[in-house]
Structures are given as structure tokens and as C-alpha cells.
Design an enzyme around this catalytic site. Sequence first.
Site, PDB file in Angstrom:
ATOM      1  N   CYS A 127      92.279  23.517 144.128  1.00 45.63           N
ATOM      2  CA  CYS A 127      90.981  22.962 144.654  1.00 45.63           C
ATOM      3  C   CYS A 127      91.297  21.895 145.868  1.00 45.63           C
ATOM      4  O   CYS A 127      91.668  20.890 145.405  1.00 45.63           O
ATOM      5  CB  CYS A 127      89.935  22.250 143.772  1.00 45.63           C
ATOM      6  SG  CYS A 127      88.433  21.514 144.598  1.00 45.63           S
ATOM      7  N   CYS A 130      89.198  18.897 146.303  1.00 49.70           N
ATOM      8  CA  CYS A 130      89.249  18.007 144.963  1.00 49.70           C
ATOM      9  C   CYS A 130      90.384  17.118 145.057  1.00 49.70           C
ATOM     10  O   CYS A 130      90.484  15.950 144.776  1.00 49.70           O
ATOM     11  CB  CYS A 130      89.220  18.677 143.503  1.00 49.70           C
ATOM     12  SG  CYS A 130      87.885  20.183 143.488  1.00 49.70           S
ATOM     13  N   ASP A 131      91.598  17.796 145.279  1.00 50.58           N
ATOM     14  CA  ASP A 131      92.751  17.144 145.253  1.00 50.58           C
ATOM     15  C   ASP A 131      93.723  16.923 146.522  1.00 50.58           C
ATOM     16  O   ASP A 131      94.822  16.228 146.539  1.00 50.58           O
ATOM     17  CB  ASP A 131      93.902  17.808 144.352  1.00 50.58           C
ATOM     18  CG  ASP A 131      93.183  18.359 143.018  1.00 50.58           C
ATOM     19  OD1 ASP A 131      92.491  17.132 142.275  1.00 50.58           O
ATOM     20  OD2 ASP A 131      93.497  19.417 142.446  1.00 50.58           O
TER      21      ASP A 131
END
Length: 300
Positions: A127, A130-131
Amino acid sequence: MYDAIIVGAGPAGLTSALYLRRANKKVLVLEAKSYGGQIINANNVENYPGIESISGFDFATNLYNQVKKLGAEIKFETVIKVESDRTVTTNKGKYKAKAVIIATGATNRKLNIEKENDFIGKGISYCATCDGNFYKQKVVAVNGGGNTALEDAIYLSNIASKVYLIHRRDEFRADNKYLDEIKDKNNVELILNSNIVSLNGKDKLESITIKDNNDNRKDLEIDGLFVAIGQTPNNEIFRNVVDLTDKGYIITTDDVHTKSDYIYAAGDARVKSLRQLTTAVSDGSIAATLAIKEIKNKTY
Ligand code: NAP
């Protein structure tokens, strides 16, 4: 006794809950992880009719809040079993409903290469939104050739110093819009006709080995790898009440009916020609509407 239990709080499941609550039905939504499903990872959704642009997170949060406000019960529990009498067992309890809507979507496909699991969170991510922030001014690679991979590469090009986009063919299945955008990014390098064959590093990912169609191997030193090679469904536990394809998708007869009465399948979990946000919410509304109609005249 619930009128309907919905398994999965992605766009399909939450839309089912929305329609059922608007018909004043007693609804329980069961979700193993967090609400939103895959769309929560989409940086920008620009193909949902009537909304020019919205982040996947905002879309999912709006829908979740809308459904909560309408009075749907939402529990974060993992469904273990669904029986044909619509008894649903989770890791925490047992529930019974007149109808069950399976809307479990799909999860990220893995590379299935040695050390992949060891390096999750230590250089491997599924993701980018997200990261991505962990890789400021670092070197990353994205694997895949679909919309997710290209969207991730574009997103990461604004954070990382360099992005390799590795795809197994020489043609992308992503929309042209993303291809045009990628061409303008001078820190994105395309590596085509290539597969990742090994993940190297001791305690964290340090490099990957790629192999092209002519069997040439090359090591790329990277700080992070974003795997964006599609999804696989999560339907094994429902095998007793639905038929599955060899890839694990639920076979529906017409619309969203499964082989079991009052058990429906909606969204990416089922066989369909197009897996998109629009078709997921469409399935959700159809499943709810059919359930409302079909449970009406049944005595319990
Ligand atoms: P996808 O469209 O299924 O693409 C998966 C990609 O990974 C393909 O390019 C495929 O290669 C490659 N691949 C599959 N297995 C592989 C393996 N084992 N090793 C290496 N490569 C592999 O998946 P997605 O990009 O996640 O998109 C899923 C759905 O969500 C699509 O319908 C997409 O349009 C939609 N989506 C929409 C948006 C948006 O509108 N903003 C954003 C993201 C996703 P091949 O091409 O060779 O098969």
C-alpha cells in the site's frame, strides 16, 4: 435475529447496509479488519459518477459514517463459518439472520517469493499511500502493470528520489491517463518484460533480483518494494454454501444470487466482468434489494 448479516465492510457491503437500513431492516455488518476494503488505498478516485475527485479514504469514511448514522450495527469480528440456515459464526460469537450477503472482496496478491513475509514492514509494502512516506528521498520499486501499480509509481515519484516500475509484459493494462502521467516523471524508470525472482537482505530488504524474458538477471539496490500485482478473493470458508471458480471467486447465477437461498454475493468476491467501485456499489444495492424482497414472505 437480524434481517441481514453482511460479511465485509467494503463499498459493496456498506452499500448493502445502506439500502437495508433505508428499508428499516435490522442489519449487522461483520468486518475482520478495517472498513473500506481496497478502495481505502486508492490515492484518488476520479471515475465515480458525480464525484470529480475524492481520495479512497474519504470515500470509504463517508460511506462508513453514512451507514453508521442510519443505524447499522458494525462489528469488527472475523467470520469463520456461514451455514445454509444463515447462522454466522465469528471468532467472538454466533449470529442468525434471514439473509446473508457475502461481500468479502479480495486481498493483495503476493509475489510468493522466499523472504516476502519476513520483509513485510521491513522494505515490502502492498500500500503506497499507507507506507510511501517512509521512503522520502529513497529508492523504491513498484511491481505491476495495472492502475494500482501506475498510481503507486506516480504517488511515490513525488516522495522517493527514484522509482523503478517493474512489469512482466511490455504492455500495461492501466488506463492511458496514468501512462501519460508516468511519461512526464523523470525519476520513474520503466523495467518491462521482467519479473522479480529474489528478495535480498539480512534483516530488511536491501535489493531485488529481476529476470527478463531472455533470462538475464540483474540486481537493483532499493530501500522499498511496493507490490501491486492485483488481488485474490477470500472465499474458501464459504465453500459449503456457495460454488467457487478455480480461482476462488463466488459463482452467482443471475445478478447476485448464489446457489443457497437467501445467501447473496456482492462486489469483487464474485465472478464478474468488471471489478470497480461502481460495480461493487451496484452489486451491494442489488443484493440488498433482492434480500428485502425475498425474505419478506418467508416465515421464520
Ligand atoms: P490488476 O488490474 O489485476 O493488475 C494487476 C497487474 O499485476 C497486471 O499488470 C498483471 O500483469 C500483474 N501481475 C499479476 N500477477 C502477477 C505476478 N504474479 N507477477 C508479476 N505481475 C503480476 O490489479 P490492480 O491494478 O490492483 O487493479 C484492480 C482493479 O482496481 C482494476 O479494475 C483497476 O482498474 C481498479 N483500480 C482503479 C483505480 C482508479 O480508478 N483510481 C486505482 C487502482 C485500481 P498482466 O497485465 O501481465 O496480467
